[in-house]
Scaffold this motif. Sequence first.
Motif, mmCIF file in Angstrom:
data_model
loop_
_atom_site.group_PDB
_atom_site.id
_atom_site.type_symbol
_atom_site.label_atom_id
_atom_site.label_comp_id
_atom_site.label_asym_id
_atom_site.label_seq_id
_atom_site.Cartn_x
_atom_site.Cartn_y
_atom_site.Cartn_z
ATOM 1 N N UNK A 1 -6.819 5.327 -11.414
ATOM 2 C CA UNK A 1 -6.220 4.305 -12.274
ATOM 3 C C UNK A 1 -5.244 3.437 -11.491
ATOM 4 N N UNK A 2 -4.355 4.064 -10.737
ATOM 5 C CA UNK A 2 -3.303 3.298 -10.076
ATOM 6 C C UNK A 2 -3.811 2.530 -8.865
ATOM 7 N N UNK A 3 -4.751 3.096 -8.119
ATOM 8 C CA UNK A 3 -5.258 2.378 -6.942
ATOM 9 C C UNK A 3 -6.051 1.144 -7.369
ATOM 10 N N UNK A 4 -6.881 1.281 -8.405
ATOM 11 C CA UNK A 4 -7.649 0.125 -8.867
ATOM 12 C C UNK A 4 -6.743 -0.909 -9.531
ATOM 13 N N UNK A 5 -5.723 -0.447 -10.242
ATOM 14 C CA UNK A 5 -4.784 -1.374 -10.881
ATOM 15 C C UNK A 5 -4.012 -2.170 -9.841
ATOM 16 N N UNK A 6 -3.473 -1.477 -8.837
ATOM 17 C CA UNK A 6 -2.694 -2.161 -7.795
ATOM 18 C C UNK A 6 -3.572 -3.135 -7.019
ATOM 19 N N UNK A 7 -4.789 -2.702 -6.671
ATOM 20 C CA UNK A 7 -5.698 -3.593 -5.946
ATOM 21 C C UNK A 7 -6.063 -4.807 -6.789
ATOM 22 N N UNK B 1 0.832 -1.203 0.000
ATOM 23 C CA UNK B 1 0.000 0.000 0.000
ATOM 24 C C UNK B 1 0.868 1.254 0.000
ATOM 25 N N UNK B 2 1.921 1.260 0.801
ATOM 26 C CA UNK B 2 2.814 2.420 0.863
ATOM 27 C C UNK B 2 3.478 2.662 -0.487
ATOM 28 N N UNK B 3 3.959 1.607 -1.121
ATOM 29 C CA UNK B 3 4.586 1.747 -2.443
ATOM 30 C C UNK B 3 3.590 2.312 -3.451
ATOM 31 N N UNK B 4 2.362 1.818 -3.411
ATOM 32 C CA UNK B 4 1.340 2.314 -4.339
ATOM 33 C C UNK B 4 1.054 3.787 -4.097
ATOM 34 N N UNK B 5 0.930 4.185 -2.842
ATOM 35 C CA UNK B 5 0.668 5.586 -2.524
ATOM 36 C C UNK B 5 1.837 6.483 -2.934
ATOM 37 N N UNK B 6 3.064 5.995 -2.737
ATOM 38 C CA UNK B 6 4.229 6.766 -3.162
ATOM 39 C C UNK B 6 4.261 6.920 -4.678
ATOM 40 N N UNK B 7 3.861 5.863 -5.397
ATOM 41 C CA UNK B 7 3.823 5.954 -6.866
ATOM 42 C C UNK B 7 2.806 7.002 -7.301
ATOM 43 N N UNK C 1 4.679 15.066 -10.115
ATOM 44 C CA UNK C 1 5.695 15.157 -11.166
ATOM 45 C C UNK C 1 7.110 14.987 -10.610
ATOM 46 N N UNK C 2 7.214 14.118 -9.631
ATOM 47 C CA UNK C 2 8.532 13.743 -9.109
ATOM 48 C C UNK C 2 8.948 12.471 -9.832
ATOM 49 N N UNK C 3 9.665 12.652 -10.924
ATOM 50 C CA UNK C 3 9.970 11.535 -11.813
ATOM 51 C C UNK C 3 10.764 10.444 -11.120
ATOM 52 N N UNK C 4 11.691 10.822 -10.274
ATOM 53 C CA UNK C 4 12.519 9.826 -9.589
ATOM 54 C C UNK C 4 11.662 8.915 -8.706
ATOM 55 N N UNK C 5 10.640 9.503 -8.066
ATOM 56 C CA UNK C 5 9.771 8.708 -7.210
ATOM 57 C C UNK C 5 8.835 7.840 -8.051
ATOM 58 N N UNK C 6 8.307 8.405 -9.104
ATOM 59 C CA UNK C 6 7.423 7.671 -10.014
ATOM 60 C C UNK C 6 8.156 6.487 -10.639
ATOM 61 N N UNK C 7 9.352 6.742 -11.161
ATOM 62 C CA UNK C 7 10.134 5.683 -11.820
ATOM 63 C C UNK C 7 10.618 4.641 -10.815
ATOM 64 N N UNK C 8 10.853 5.068 -9.585
ATOM 65 C CA UNK C 8 11.391 4.148 -8.588
ATOM 66 C C UNK C 8 10.356 3.230 -7.968
ATOM 67 N N UNK C 9 9.090 3.660 -7.978
ATOM 68 C CA UNK C 9 8.073 2.877 -7.287
ATOM 69 C C UNK C 9 7.117 2.125 -8.212
#
Length: 226
Positions: free
Chosen positions: A207-213, A15-21, A28-36
């Motif tokens: 999109x991302x919460x439903x995808x991860x779930x 859940x934490x990884x998904x929220x960070x993504x 628009x923090x690309x490093x965080x988006x790409x990392x998670x």
Amino acid sequence: MNTQPPTRLFRAVFVVVTLLEIAGDMGQRQWLHYGTKPLIVGMLLVWAWRHRTVGGRPMMILRIGLVFALLGDIFLMIQEVDLFGPGLASFLFMQLCYCAVFGMRGAFQSISLAMFGLISLPFALYAGVFLMILYPAFTANPALQGLWIPVIVYVGCISTMGLLAALRRGNAGYGHVLTGALLFILSDSAIAVNGFLSPFPGSTPLIMSTYAAAQYLIVSYIHPRQ
């Protein structure tokens, strides 16, 4: 086969990884988006490899599907070049793998033709209506016309995936897996609306919460019969 879902610690980290993504993408923090983003499916792939050690062909196909999902995530998160085509193809192969797992012989009980038609109806309606909604956007934009056939194939495939999940009545984890399949349809539908029709507020977290779930529920609770 080990049928236990992931531990609470795994769920919390997931859940934490998904929220960070989501935060990285929206901020628009690309490093965080790409990392998670790759970690969402990457964590599930590692977990499935370690804890779904028995299960024969279905579990191997599930892992292959997760590999394609990981590739799709990587292709679609890269903004510098247009990799939508390879991303769509990767997720199409992932959906085919999930269809194969859900439809393995013995994965769902025998069902009457009338019941099959009743269960099939909402998925068929979804596919037909959604393609009708999308069609004007593709005809009006020459840049999208080459994607129309692949989109038709993908909508048909994800609808079939949902149908096969719905037909697995009586199997352990049925409700979780079906919920995951429906969330997958919702996530992909939101991607299409946001990308092809009109961007809408809150699209990224939806999109991302439903995808991860969806991925979590399918991978954690699928138990095809052998």
